[in-house]
Design a protein around this motif. Structure first.
Motif, PDB file in Angstrom:
ATOM      1  N   GLU A  71      74.859  98.105   2.099  1.00 58.74           N
ATOM      2  CA  GLU A  71      73.856  96.982   1.998  1.00 58.74           C
ATOM      3  C   GLU A  71      74.677  95.754   1.066  1.00 58.74           C
ATOM      4  OE1 GLU A  71      70.215  97.729   0.816  1.00 58.74           O
ATOM      5  OE2 GLU A  71      69.488  99.049   2.374  1.00 58.74           O
ATOM      6  N   GLN A  91      75.974  92.513   0.185  1.00 63.82           N
ATOM      7  CA  GLN A  91      75.645  90.946   0.728  1.00 63.82           C
ATOM      8  C   GLN A  91      76.507  89.968   0.594  1.00 63.82           C
ATOM      9  OE1 GLN A  91      72.225  90.146   1.248  1.00 63.82           O
ATOM     10  NE2 GLN A  91      73.128  88.291   1.955  1.00 63.82           N
ATOM     11  N   VAL A 103      73.921  90.791   5.472  1.00 61.99           N
ATOM     12  CA  VAL A 103      74.050  92.174   4.839  1.00 61.99           C
ATOM     13  C   VAL A 103      75.109  92.819   5.791  1.00 61.99           C
ATOM     14  CG1 VAL A 103      73.160  94.274   4.249  1.00 61.99           C
ATOM     15  CG2 VAL A 103      71.814  92.301   3.761  1.00 61.99           C
TER      16      VAL A 103
END
Length: 401
Positions: free
Chosen positions: A364, A366, A372
Motif C-alpha cells: 500500500e 502511496q 496506492v
C-alpha cells in the motif's frame, strides 16, 4: 480230337477260331491268355513280360507311336493343371490383423482431424510485433496478458479510455524442467522505458504489447520469448466452450462492481461468473494480492477442464474451444496454436508443482500521482527472478482457495 474244322474268320486268310469260341466272326476280340496261376496249356506259348521303360511317359509315347504307325491320330498327354497356390500363411491371426488395420485407419482420421483443426484455429489468431529482440536468457518465458477492452460483450463501458491489462502473468520453464507461473500485480510500481515511474498496467495503455514486454523484461531480467494476450471476452467464451470450470472461494461474495456472486465453497461456474472471479478485487482486503491468487486458480481450473476426457474426446467441444480461443488471442509473431498448446501444458505443470509469489516490500505504497501502488525492493526482485530463471526457486503448495 474232333473231325470238324474250326470255323474260319470272316476275313479271308484269317485264322480259324477254336471250338467253343463265342466271338462274332469278323470281330476284333482275341483270346485272352490264361492266368499264370493256371499254368500254361498244352501247345501254348508262354507270355513274355513287356519291357519296362525308365522314362515315366515311355508308355504314352510308345502307344502314341504305335497308333501313329497304325494310321491313327496320336493321343496327346493331358495338359498340365494350374499350379497349386503356395500362399504363405501369416503368423498373426486374422482378428489381430483386422484390429491393427482398424487402429491405423482411426489414427489417420484423428491425425487428419487434429491437423485440420490446428490449421483452422491458427489462421484465426491475430499477431502483433511485440518482442523486443534483446539477448535471450535461459529457458522459455511466456508473458500472458488479460486485456480489458471496454465496449466488448464481457466488459461494460465504464468511461475508461483505451485498453488496460487487468491480468499479467509470467510463465517460465527453466532448462532443468521446472515450471513457474507468477502473477505480476497490475499495480506494481515499475519504471516504464521512456515514461518513468508508473503502475505496471500503464505500460500497455502507453504503448500496447511492445512497451509492456519491454517493461516486464526490464523489471524481471527475463527475456520474453512468447507474448500471448487474451481478451476478457475470450475468457468467458473459452469457459462456455468447455461448459464450466470448478472454482473455490473462502467466503460468501456478492460484488456489484465485478458481478461476482458466489457462496463459500467450490462451484462449477460458467463463463460469466468465471470472468467475474478473475476480475473481482474490491471485496478482498488484500486487493491485487488476493486477485492474483484467484487468477492462478482459474488458470489451473481451466487447464484441468480442457485436458479432461469430456473435452478432449468431444469433437464439438474441441471446435468450440478452438474457435473461442483463437478469436480472443493476440500473440507475438511466430507464436501459433501449437505454441499456445505448449504454454497451456507448461502452465498445468507449474500449477501442479505449486505457486510462486513475487516478493513485495509495501503493498500500500502511496504515490504522488498514481494513488496506492505495490512497492518492491530491487535486490529482492533480482534474486527472486534469478532463481526462477535457473529453476532453483521453490514453489509452495497451492491452497486451492
Amino acid at each position: 480230337m474232333s473231325d470238324h474244322q474250326p470255323p474260319r474268320s470272316s476275313r479271308p486268310g484269317g485264322p480259324r477260331r477254336p471250338a467253343g469260341h463265342r466271338a462274332r466272326a469278323g470281330g476284333s476280340a482275341r483270346p485272352v491268355p490264361r492266368s499264370p496261376r493256371q499254368g500254361p496249356t498244352a501247345g501254348s506259348t508262354p507270355t513274355r513280360a513287356l519291357p519296362v521303360s525308365e522314362e515315366p511317359d515311355a508308355g504314352i509315347r510308345s502307344g502314341s507311336s504305335t497308333r501313329a504307325e497304325a494310321g491313327h491320330d496320336p493321343v496327346a498327354p493331358p495338359p498340365p493343371g494350374p499350379a497349386r497356390s503356395t500362399r504363405r500363411r501369416s503368423r498373426f491371426p486374422r482378428p489381430l490383423r483386422l484390429g491393427a488395420t482398424l487402429m491405423v485407419l482411426v489414427l489417420v482420421v484423428v491425425v487428419g482431424w487434429v491437423a485440420g483443426l490446428v490449421l483452422w484455429a491458427d489462421s484465426r489468431i491475430e499477431h502483433v510485433d511485440a518482442l523486443s529482440g534483446i539477448e535471450n536468457t535461459e529457458g522459455t518465458t511466456y508473458l500472458i496478458a488479460g486485456s480489458d477492452r471496454r465496449g466488448g460483450d464481457a466488459v461494460d463501458d465504464d468511461g475508461t479510455e483505451g485498453a488496460r491489462t487487468d491480468t499479467i502473468m509470467l510463465l517460465h520453464k527453466a532448462r532443468n524442467g521446472n515450471s513457474y507461473l507468477i502473477s505480476l500485480p497490475r499495480d506494481t510500481l515499475v519504471d516504464i522505458p521512456g515514461r518513468g515511474g508508473y503502475k505496471l498496467n500503464a505500460a500497455y495503455a502507453f504503448g500496447g504489447a511492445p512497451l509492456l514486454v519491454e517493461t516486464v523484461e526490464e523489471f524481471t531480467g527475463l527475456t520474453i520469448d512468447h507474448y500471448v494476450e487474451i481478451g476478457f471476452d475470450g475468457v468467458s467464451g473459452m469457459v462456455d466452450a468447455v461448459d464450466h470450470v470448478n472454482l473455490c472461494i473462502d467466503r460468501d461474495v456478492d460484488d456489484k462492481k465485478s458481478g461476482l456472486s458466489m457462496t463459500e465453497g467450490c462451484h462449477d461456474v460458467g463463463g460469466e461468473q468465471a470472468l467475474a472471479f478473475v476480475r473481482a478485487r474490491y471485496f478482498d482486503p488484500t486487493a491485487d494480492i488476493g486477485r492474483q491468487q484467484r487468477q492462478q486458480q482459474f488458470v489451473s481450473a481451466l487447464m484441468d477442464r480442457v485436458t479432461s476426457p469430456a473435452v478432449l474426446l468431444n469433437p464439438f467441444s474441441q471446435v468450440k474451444l478452438a474457435g473461442a480461443g483463437s478469436d480472443s488471442l493476440v500473440t507475438s509473431e511466430g507464436t501459433g496454436i501449437f505454441t499456445v498448446g505448449r504454454m497451456a501444458l507448461t502452465a498445468r505443470s507449474a500449477m501442479s508443482a505449486g505457486t510462486l509469489t513475487m516478493p513485495v516490500e509495501n503493498p500500500e505504497f502511496q504515490t504522488q500521482n498514481s494513488g496506492v501502488a505495490i512497492l518492491t525492493d530491487d535486490a529482492d526482485i533480482a534474486t527472486f527472478f534469478d532463481s526462477v530463471e535457473d529453476g532453483s526457486a521453490e514453489a509452495t503448495a497451492a491452497d486451492g482457495a
